[in-house]
Scaffold this motif. Structure first.
Motif, PDB file in Angstrom:
ATOM      1  N   PRO A 198     -23.728  57.069-113.236  1.00  0.00           N
ATOM      2  CA  PRO A 198     -24.064  58.194-112.354  1.00  0.00           C
ATOM      3  C   PRO A 198     -25.567  58.357-112.120  1.00  0.00           C
ATOM      4  O   PRO A 198     -25.994  58.656-111.001  1.00  0.00           O
ATOM      5  N   ALA A 199     -26.374  58.155-113.178  1.00  0.00           N
ATOM      6  CA  ALA A 199     -27.824  58.326-113.024  1.00  0.00           C
ATOM      7  C   ALA A 199     -28.398  57.284-112.069  1.00  0.00           C
ATOM      8  O   ALA A 199     -29.261  57.592-111.234  1.00  0.00           O
ATOM      9  N   THR A 200     -27.932  56.048-112.165  1.00  0.00           N
ATOM     10  CA  THR A 200     -28.461  54.978-111.323  1.00  0.00           C
ATOM     11  C   THR A 200     -28.111  55.194-109.862  1.00  0.00           C
ATOM     12  O   THR A 200     -28.976  55.099-108.973  1.00  0.00           O
ATOM     13  N   VAL A 201     -26.848  55.492-109.582  1.00  0.00           N
ATOM     14  CA  VAL A 201     -26.447  55.669-108.177  1.00  0.00           C
ATOM     15  C   VAL A 201     -27.020  56.962-107.606  1.00  0.00           C
ATOM     16  O   VAL A 201     -27.309  57.038-106.401  1.00  0.00           O
ATOM     17  N   SER A 202     -27.225  57.971-108.452  1.00  0.00           N
ATOM     18  CA  SER A 202     -27.851  59.205-107.971  1.00  0.00           C
ATOM     19  C   SER A 202     -29.291  58.957-107.562  1.00  0.00           C
ATOM     20  O   SER A 202     -29.773  59.503-106.553  1.00  0.00           O
ATOM     21  N   GLN A 203     -30.014  58.115-108.337  1.00  0.00           N
ATOM     22  CA  GLN A 203     -31.387  57.777-107.979  1.00  0.00           C
ATOM     23  C   GLN A 203     -31.427  56.990-106.668  1.00  0.00           C
ATOM     24  O   GLN A 203     -32.285  57.238-105.811  1.00  0.00           O
ATOM     25  N   ALA A 204     -30.506  56.049-106.509  1.00  0.00           N
ATOM     26  CA  ALA A 204     -30.456  55.284-105.252  1.00  0.00           C
ATOM     27  C   ALA A 204     -30.157  56.211-104.077  1.00  0.00           C
ATOM     28  O   ALA A 204     -30.740  56.062-102.986  1.00  0.00           O
ATOM     29  N   HIS A 205     -29.267  57.156-104.293  1.00  0.00           N
ATOM     30  CA  HIS A 205     -28.945  58.139-103.249  1.00  0.00           C
ATOM     31  C   HIS A 205     -30.180  58.958-102.888  1.00  0.00           C
ATOM     32  O   HIS A 205     -30.480  59.175-101.693  1.00  0.00           O
ATOM     33  N   ALA A 206     -30.917  59.405-103.893  1.00  0.00           N
ATOM     34  CA  ALA A 206     -32.127  60.200-103.650  1.00  0.00           C
ATOM     35  C   ALA A 206     -33.169  59.384-102.887  1.00  0.00           C
ATOM     36  O   ALA A 206     -33.862  59.919-102.010  1.00  0.00           O
ATOM     37  N   ASP A 207     -33.277  58.102-103.194  1.00  0.00           N
ATOM     38  CA  ASP A 207     -34.250  57.254-102.489  1.00  0.00           C
ATOM     39  C   ASP A 207     -33.936  57.188-100.991  1.00  0.00           C
ATOM     40  O   ASP A 207     -34.839  57.257-100.149  1.00  0.00           O
ATOM     41  N   VAL A 208     -32.651  57.052-100.666  1.00  0.00           N
ATOM     42  CA  VAL A 208     -32.268  56.995 -99.251  1.00  0.00           C
ATOM     43  C   VAL A 208     -32.506  58.351 -98.579  1.00  0.00           C
ATOM     44  O   VAL A 208     -32.905  58.414 -97.411  1.00  0.00           O
ATOM     45  N   VAL A 209     -32.299  59.427 -99.329  1.00  0.00           N
ATOM     46  CA  VAL A 209     -32.568  60.765 -98.779  1.00  0.00           C
ATOM     47  C   VAL A 209     -34.051  60.917 -98.454  1.00  0.00           C
ATOM     48  O   VAL A 209     -34.417  61.465 -97.396  1.00  0.00           O
TER      49      VAL A 209
END
Length: 320
Positions: A198-209
């Motif tokens: 969850p932490a890794t994909v959340s960071q990737a999501h935040a980067d795209v945001v």
């Protein structure tokens, strides 16, 4: 026709499709994903929820019933598009496309139940809702336009920037689906997760945001530089406000361990971000009304009739 107006029906369809995201989130966040454990029936013996199934059955069955509301609105939109005077091919096709997507959404919803809430199928269910929101939005906005050829209101490079912005919006939503599939709110305590950190994909999501926010700000400055129409500037500023609010909710929910209220608000925000993105895209072009064929000029009035009768008097010769 006045008794079946397309524009308010299309708007109602758009709102209902966004509402479906919220009710779907309620199903998942309350652990009611298997409140009706089978499909198309709610139980092996009943198409409706029963008292033994409790509140979870009511929530899941209520979400299923919203699909019929969407279907009814889609049918009314098709009928309204068909009886419009003059009938327009674009609105007919868009309304039919929305109607065709409703059964598909119901089937995928059924597959999510039959697969015990497989997170990838649940994600596909959400993405289909995003597609239907786009179609319903296009149908609604089309009712405000004429039938002339599309006219760009900004230089072509800005249209390209808006296209990149739209693609990034899709990426933000898709990454959000992956984050959701890795998190704790599965819709049922026994449902599987996608297995990603969850932490890794959340960071990737935040980067795209962050990329999405940067592109939105860049578009705002570019629109001001070319003196774009006020409607385009307003749409871009509205999108920035929505995505910033959505970002705040996302960060707060992450650091407060995903309270259900904030997760539900974030789901609604996803629908609003997508609608705001579509608004920006639509605001950069227009369709004028078709030019009316010139009317034939009025026939010239007939020349006064002449007579063949000789004059009664001879002309007097000029005096020398």
């Amino acid at each position: 026709m006045r008794f079946l107006p397309l524009r308010p029906l299309a708007l109602a369809s758009l709102i209902a499709n966004i509402a479906l995201i919220v009710t779907g989130a309620a199903v998942r966040l309350t652990g009611s994903g298997l409140g009706c454990p089978t499909w198309p029936k709610c139980t092996d013996a009943s198409y409706t929820t029963t008292a033994e199934m409790g509140v979870h059955g009511v929530i899941e069955f209520g979400n299923r019933m919203l699909t019929f509301v969407l279907g009814l609105l889609a049918v009314l939109c098709v009928l309204a598009a068909l009886v419009e005077k003059p009938r327009r091919r674009s609105t007919v096709l868009l309304s039919v496309a929305v109607l065709a997507g409703i059964p598909g959404q119901g089937v995928i919803g059924g597959i999510t139940v039959l697969t015990k809430l497989n997170p990838w199928v649940v994600g596909l269910h959400f993405l289909l809702s995003i597609g239907l929101i786009a179609l319903a939005y296009f149908l609604w906005k089309r009712t405000f336009e004429g039938d002339g050829k599309p006219v760009d209101l900004v230089p072509r490079p800005l249209r390209h920037l808006a296209a990149v912005l739209t693609a990034t919006s899709v990426a933000v939503i898709a990454m959000g689906v992956v984050v959701t599939g890795s998190g704790p709110h599965a819709g049922d305590q026994n449902a599987k997760r996608n297995g990603l950190d969850p932490a890794t994909v959340s960071q990737a999501h935040a980067d795209v945001v962050f990329l999405f926010i940067g592109l939105t700000i860049a578009l705002i400055f570019a629109l001001r530089a070319v003196k774009a129409p006020r409607s385009a500037n307003r749409a871009a500023l509205t999108l920035l406000a929505i995505v910033l609010g959505q970002g705040v909710i996302g960060f707060v929910q992450y650091f407060t361990h995903l309270p259900v209220i904030l997760v539900g608000a974030h789901m609604l925000g996803a629908g609003l971000v997508w609608t705001g993105t579509l608004s920006v895209w639509w605001s950069l072009r227009t369709r004028p009304a078709l030019e009316q064929a010139p009317t034939s000029p009025a026939a010239p009035s007939p020349a006064p009739a002449t007579t063949d009768v000789a004059p009664t008097e001879e002309p007097v010769p000029a005096q020398r």
